[in-house]
Design a protein around this motif. Sequence first.
Motif, PDB file in Angstrom:
ATOM      1  N   TYR A  25     -16.083  -3.873 -19.442  1.00 22.54           N
ATOM      2  CA  TYR A  25     -17.093  -3.595 -18.417  1.00 22.54           C
ATOM      3  C   TYR A  25     -18.399  -3.140 -19.073  1.00 22.54           C
ATOM      4  O   TYR A  25     -19.475  -3.634 -18.750  1.00 22.54           O
ATOM      5  CB  TYR A  25     -16.568  -2.522 -17.452  1.00 22.54           C
ATOM      6  N   ASN A  26     -18.289  -2.221 -20.012  1.00 18.32           N
ATOM      7  CA  ASN A  26     -19.483  -1.725 -20.703  1.00 18.32           C
ATOM      8  C   ASN A  26     -20.184  -2.842 -21.473  1.00 18.32           C
ATOM      9  O   ASN A  26     -21.418  -2.901 -21.496  1.00 18.32           O
ATOM     10  CB  ASN A  26     -19.117  -0.579 -21.645  1.00 18.32           C
ATOM     11  N   ILE A  27     -19.422  -3.713 -22.089  1.00 21.81           N
ATOM     12  CA  ILE A  27     -20.002  -4.850 -22.800  1.00 21.81           C
ATOM     13  C   ILE A  27     -20.678  -5.802 -21.813  1.00 21.81           C
ATOM     14  O   ILE A  27     -21.791  -6.272 -22.036  1.00 21.81           O
ATOM     15  CB  ILE A  27     -18.916  -5.583 -23.621  1.00 21.81           C
ATOM     16  N   GLY A  28     -20.000  -6.098 -20.707  1.00 20.70           N
ATOM     17  CA  GLY A  28     -20.533  -7.028 -19.707  1.00 20.70           C
ATOM     18  C   GLY A  28     -21.850  -6.582 -19.108  1.00 20.70           C
ATOM     19  O   GLY A  28     -22.731  -7.404 -18.844  1.00 20.70           O
ATOM     20  N   THR A  29     -21.995  -5.269 -18.899  1.00 20.69           N
ATOM     21  CA  THR A  29     -23.251  -4.772 -18.328  1.00 20.69           C
ATOM     22  C   THR A  29     -24.421  -5.001 -19.274  1.00 20.69           C
ATOM     23  O   THR A  29     -25.561  -5.079 -18.835  1.00 20.69           O
ATOM     24  CB  THR A  29     -23.165  -3.278 -17.965  1.00 20.69           C
ATOM     25  N   ARG A  30     -24.135  -5.137 -20.563  1.00 26.22           N
ATOM     26  CA  ARG A  30     -25.195  -5.378 -21.542  1.00 26.22           C
ATOM     27  C   ARG A  30     -25.363  -6.861 -21.868  1.00 26.22           C
ATOM     28  O   ARG A  30     -26.471  -7.330 -22.095  1.00 26.22           O
ATOM     29  CB  ARG A  30     -24.917  -4.588 -22.815  1.00 26.22           C
ATOM     30  N   LEU A  31     -24.259  -7.598 -21.903  1.00 24.72           N
ATOM     31  CA  LEU A  31     -24.328  -9.022 -22.236  1.00 24.72           C
ATOM     32  C   LEU A  31     -25.103  -9.830 -21.205  1.00 24.72           C
ATOM     33  O   LEU A  31     -25.711 -10.838 -21.549  1.00 24.72           O
ATOM     34  CB  LEU A  31     -22.922  -9.617 -22.357  1.00 24.72           C
TER      35      LEU A  31
END
Length: 185
Positions: free
Chosen positions: A53-59
């Motif tokens: 989730y944390n990665i997706g919010t940035r990707l």
Amino acid sequence: MPPAPKSGDALFASVDRVNAELFTLTYGAIVRQLLTDLEEVEEVNKQLDQMGYNIGTRLVDEFLAKSNVSRCVDFKETADVIAKLGFKMFLGVTATVTNWDAEGTSCSLVLEDNPLVDFVELPDTCQGLQYCNLLSGVIRGALEMVSMKAEVTWVRDMLRGDDAYEMRVKLIKQVPEEYPYKDDD
């Protein structure tokens, strides 16, 4: 007129990448360390989802900047962009969008190839582990950043003997974008 969206192959070629084997082995080491630290498979599943989730919010920012994709008109178009462009850009694979419900708010993303699982065999002690839960978290986080609250769950997993990797993506609600009101007194 905005530039045309790039193809999945063009996006994949335009992104800096690390060696695929290094990425796969590093991810495996992270999962292994989580299993050691947390001891409970369900806690590891939750942690992998939160990391994703944390990665997706940035990707999603990088994806939107490099893909030239304009705002999707509906959830169906969004799912297609994720499957054909997002997976290709970041993992070098594409997914098939299938099994739509009647309302057009739930579908499956089916991966026939998954680079996260190269060199992986799950031991009997890891039953219930959603090894690729990072991916479901990435999708959930990215969708939230484009105002779509979604639930993402694994339905099939080749690590468990299934014939494909299948995630079920369900749109919970479309969150309207809020713009700050400016008083022009």
